[in-house]
Scaffold this motif. Structure first.
Motif, mmCIF file in Angstrom:
data_model
loop_
_atom_site.group_PDB
_atom_site.id
_atom_site.type_symbol
_atom_site.label_atom_id
_atom_site.label_comp_id
_atom_site.label_asym_id
_atom_site.label_seq_id
_atom_site.Cartn_x
_atom_site.Cartn_y
_atom_site.Cartn_z
ATOM 1 N N VAL A 226 26.748 -25.661 -33.488
ATOM 2 C CA VAL A 226 28.017 -26.311 -33.124
ATOM 3 C C VAL A 226 28.515 -25.745 -31.804
ATOM 4 N N LEU A 227 28.419 -24.429 -31.656
ATOM 5 C CA LEU A 227 28.890 -23.778 -30.434
ATOM 6 C C LEU A 227 28.021 -24.126 -29.228
ATOM 7 N N LYS A 228 26.707 -24.223 -29.440
ATOM 8 C CA LYS A 228 25.818 -24.603 -28.325
ATOM 9 C C LYS A 228 26.139 -26.017 -27.841
ATOM 10 N N ASP A 229 26.422 -26.911 -28.785
ATOM 11 C CA ASP A 229 26.821 -28.271 -28.421
ATOM 12 C C ASP A 229 28.127 -28.251 -27.629
ATOM 13 N N ALA A 230 29.095 -27.436 -28.093
ATOM 14 C CA ALA A 230 30.372 -27.319 -27.388
ATOM 15 C C ALA A 230 30.171 -26.765 -25.981
ATOM 16 N N MET A 231 29.260 -25.802 -25.837
ATOM 17 C CA MET A 231 28.980 -25.237 -24.510
ATOM 18 C C MET A 231 28.405 -26.298 -23.579
ATOM 19 N N GLN A 232 27.424 -27.049 -24.092
ATOM 20 C CA GLN A 232 26.796 -28.079 -23.272
ATOM 21 C C GLN A 232 27.799 -29.145 -22.852
ATOM 22 N N LYS A 233 28.795 -29.385 -23.678
ATOM 23 C CA LYS A 233 29.775 -30.430 -23.395
ATOM 24 C C LYS A 233 30.986 -29.910 -22.621
ATOM 25 N N GLY A 234 30.955 -28.622 -22.231
ATOM 26 C CA GLY A 234 31.968 -28.111 -21.309
ATOM 27 C C GLY A 234 33.205 -27.530 -21.943
ATOM 28 N N ALA A 235 33.111 -27.086 -23.207
ATOM 29 C CA ALA A 235 34.288 -26.572 -23.902
ATOM 30 C C ALA A 235 34.421 -25.047 -23.821
ATOM 31 N N GLN B 7 37.565 -15.359 -11.101
ATOM 32 C CA GLN B 7 36.916 -16.663 -11.243
ATOM 33 C C GLN B 7 36.811 -17.054 -12.710
ATOM 34 N N THR B 8 37.203 -18.287 -13.023
ATOM 35 C CA THR B 8 36.999 -18.846 -14.361
ATOM 36 C C THR B 8 36.245 -20.154 -14.226
ATOM 37 N N ASN B 9 35.079 -20.236 -14.871
ATOM 38 C CA ASN B 9 34.227 -21.423 -14.776
ATOM 39 C C ASN B 9 33.642 -21.758 -16.143
ATOM 40 N N ARG B 10 33.249 -23.013 -16.300
ATOM 41 C CA ARG B 10 32.543 -23.396 -17.519
ATOM 42 C C ARG B 10 31.198 -22.662 -17.565
ATOM 43 N N ILE B 11 30.766 -22.308 -18.764
ATOM 44 C CA ILE B 11 29.396 -21.806 -18.925
ATOM 45 C C ILE B 11 28.695 -22.653 -19.974
ATOM 46 N N ARG B 12 27.384 -22.836 -19.784
ATOM 47 C CA ARG B 12 26.615 -23.698 -20.681
ATOM 48 C C ARG B 12 25.404 -22.965 -21.279
ATOM 49 N N ARG B 13 25.139 -21.750 -20.825
ATOM 50 C CA ARG B 13 23.987 -20.990 -21.322
ATOM 51 C C ARG B 13 24.421 -20.104 -22.483
ATOM 52 N N LEU C 199 27.041 -11.036 -20.163
ATOM 53 C CA LEU C 199 28.458 -10.792 -19.937
ATOM 54 C C LEU C 199 28.683 -9.320 -19.595
ATOM 55 N N GLN C 200 29.782 -9.044 -18.950
ATOM 56 C CA GLN C 200 30.113 -7.674 -18.572
ATOM 57 C C GLN C 200 31.446 -7.265 -19.186
ATOM 58 N N PRO C 201 31.605 -5.970 -19.502
ATOM 59 C CA PRO C 201 32.904 -5.512 -19.998
ATOM 60 C C PRO C 201 34.013 -5.884 -19.013
ATOM 61 N N GLY C 202 35.119 -6.362 -19.551
ATOM 62 C CA GLY C 202 36.223 -6.818 -18.709
ATOM 63 C C GLY C 202 36.246 -8.328 -18.523
ATOM 64 N N ASP C 203 35.103 -8.994 -18.820
ATOM 65 C CA ASP C 203 35.076 -10.458 -18.778
ATOM 66 C C ASP C 203 35.860 -11.021 -19.965
ATOM 67 N N LYS C 204 36.150 -12.310 -19.878
ATOM 68 C CA LYS C 204 36.779 -13.013 -20.997
ATOM 69 C C LYS C 204 36.010 -14.300 -21.276
ATOM 70 N N LEU C 205 35.943 -14.672 -22.540
ATOM 71 C CA LEU C 205 35.405 -15.967 -22.940
ATOM 72 C C LEU C 205 36.538 -16.819 -23.489
ATOM 73 N N HIS C 206 36.468 -18.120 -23.227
ATOM 74 C CA HIS C 206 37.493 -19.047 -23.700
ATOM 75 C C HIS C 206 36.791 -20.244 -24.346
ATOM 76 N N LEU C 207 37.117 -20.503 -25.584
ATOM 77 C CA LEU C 207 36.593 -21.673 -26.281
ATOM 78 C C LEU C 207 37.751 -22.613 -26.589
ATOM 79 N N TYR C 208 37.621 -23.852 -26.119
ATOM 80 C CA TYR C 208 38.618 -24.886 -26.404
ATOM 81 C C TYR C 208 37.925 -25.914 -27.298
ATOM 82 N N PHE C 209 38.191 -25.816 -28.599
ATOM 83 C CA PHE C 209 37.394 -26.564 -29.562
ATOM 84 C C PHE C 209 38.196 -27.686 -30.203
ATOM 85 N N ASN C 210 37.670 -28.889 -30.055
ATOM 86 C CA ASN C 210 38.229 -30.057 -30.739
ATOM 87 C C ASN C 210 37.062 -30.991 -31.048
#
Length: 282
Positions: free
Chosen positions: A32-41, A49-55, A60-71
């Protein structure tokens, strides 16, 4: 799960990859999460810098943040495919179907025309939005494939050095003479020229060509409604309801001197994609 849910995750260790962190935080399955990543969530903040990731295995490095917007409702959206009509290498001209967007949101970008182009063009290229069509509108849309081409063609739109024509089907019998409309849009000057193509007496609808000198949001829809001839299928500025057909507004023609080659370019939409009266549709 149809509610919009956000997860914002601090990255604390070097060894963790994105998909595992997301799974731990959200409780969602990895597929489900891989599908969400591929679809830009899914988005990644590194420094400023904040950008979409699909991989899924993005390091990742300490201090980074991840954001998931799931619908799930948004992620399940599907649209008809766009069609590549003219490939000019540094830019291309497409047919945008009804429902396809020109701009993604934080929740996804999988129903946007530029993402569709990036996934389907051969050879593969980046695709940048130069101008926009409403989600409900159809027709010709130009995408840039280099920063230089995108900026150069965007300037043509900004300086009105590009001629563009649309076709609409409107309610009522339109004037047999070309009508100039200068009703302001959002308190800004706006100018359109509308010419009758044909009138369908049985439906009491007119097919009209509109040339616009300015590019205000919803300009054609507002201008047609201001004349008492709202566009068929216009739920926003007309009186269409949910049983009405799709919006009958289509971008049909561009001509400009290409800023890269200096050559005059003319792009016309094939007849089968132009708006049809309901009883003419196959």
């Amino acid at each position: 799960m149809t509610d919009k849910t956000e997860y914002h995750i601090d990255v604390l260790e070097h060894s963790t990859d994105a998909i595992n962190l997301l799974a731990q935080a959200s409780g969602l399955g990895k597929q489900v999460l891989k599908d969400a990543m591929q679809k830009g969530a899914v988005w990644h903040t590194h420094g400023k810098q904040t950008n979409r990731i699909r991989r899924a295995k993005k390091p990742l490095q300490p201090g980074d943040k991840l954001h998931l917007y799931f619908n799930q409702y948004i992620l399940d959206e599907q649209v008809a495919p766009a069609e590549l009509l003219f490939d000019e290498t540094d830019y291309s001209v497409w047919y945008k179907p009804y429902g396809m967007r020109c701009q993604g949101s934080k929740w996804s970008d999988h129903t946007t025309i530029n993402r569709f182009a990036e996934l389907n063009m051969q050879p593969q290229r980046n695709a940048f939005i130069i101008h926009r069509l409403d989600r409900a509108a159809t027709g010709l849309l130009i995408l840039g494939h280099s920063k230089k081409a995108t900026a150069a063609i965007a300037k043509l739109f900004e300086t009105r050095a590009l001629e563009k024509h649309y076709q609409v089907i409107v309610h009522g019998k339109f004037s047999s003479e070309t009508v100039q409309i200068d009703t302001p849009v959002d308190n800004k000057p706006a100018l359109s020229h509308a010419t009758l193509i044909t009138y369908h007496s049985g439906l009491n609808q007119s097919k009209v060509q509109v040339k616009i000198d300015t590019g205000r949001k919803h300009q054609i829809r507002i201008h047609m409604a201001s004349l008492g001839h709202p566009v068929v299928g216009d739920r926003l500025h007309g009186d269409a309801d949910n049983t009405a057909p799709d919006l009958k507004l289509t971008s049909c023609y561009f001509t400009f001197v290409c800023p890269l080659s200096g050559k005059l370019k003319v792009f016309e939409l094939p007849e089968q994609y132009r708006p049809q009266f309901v009883d003419e549709q196959p």
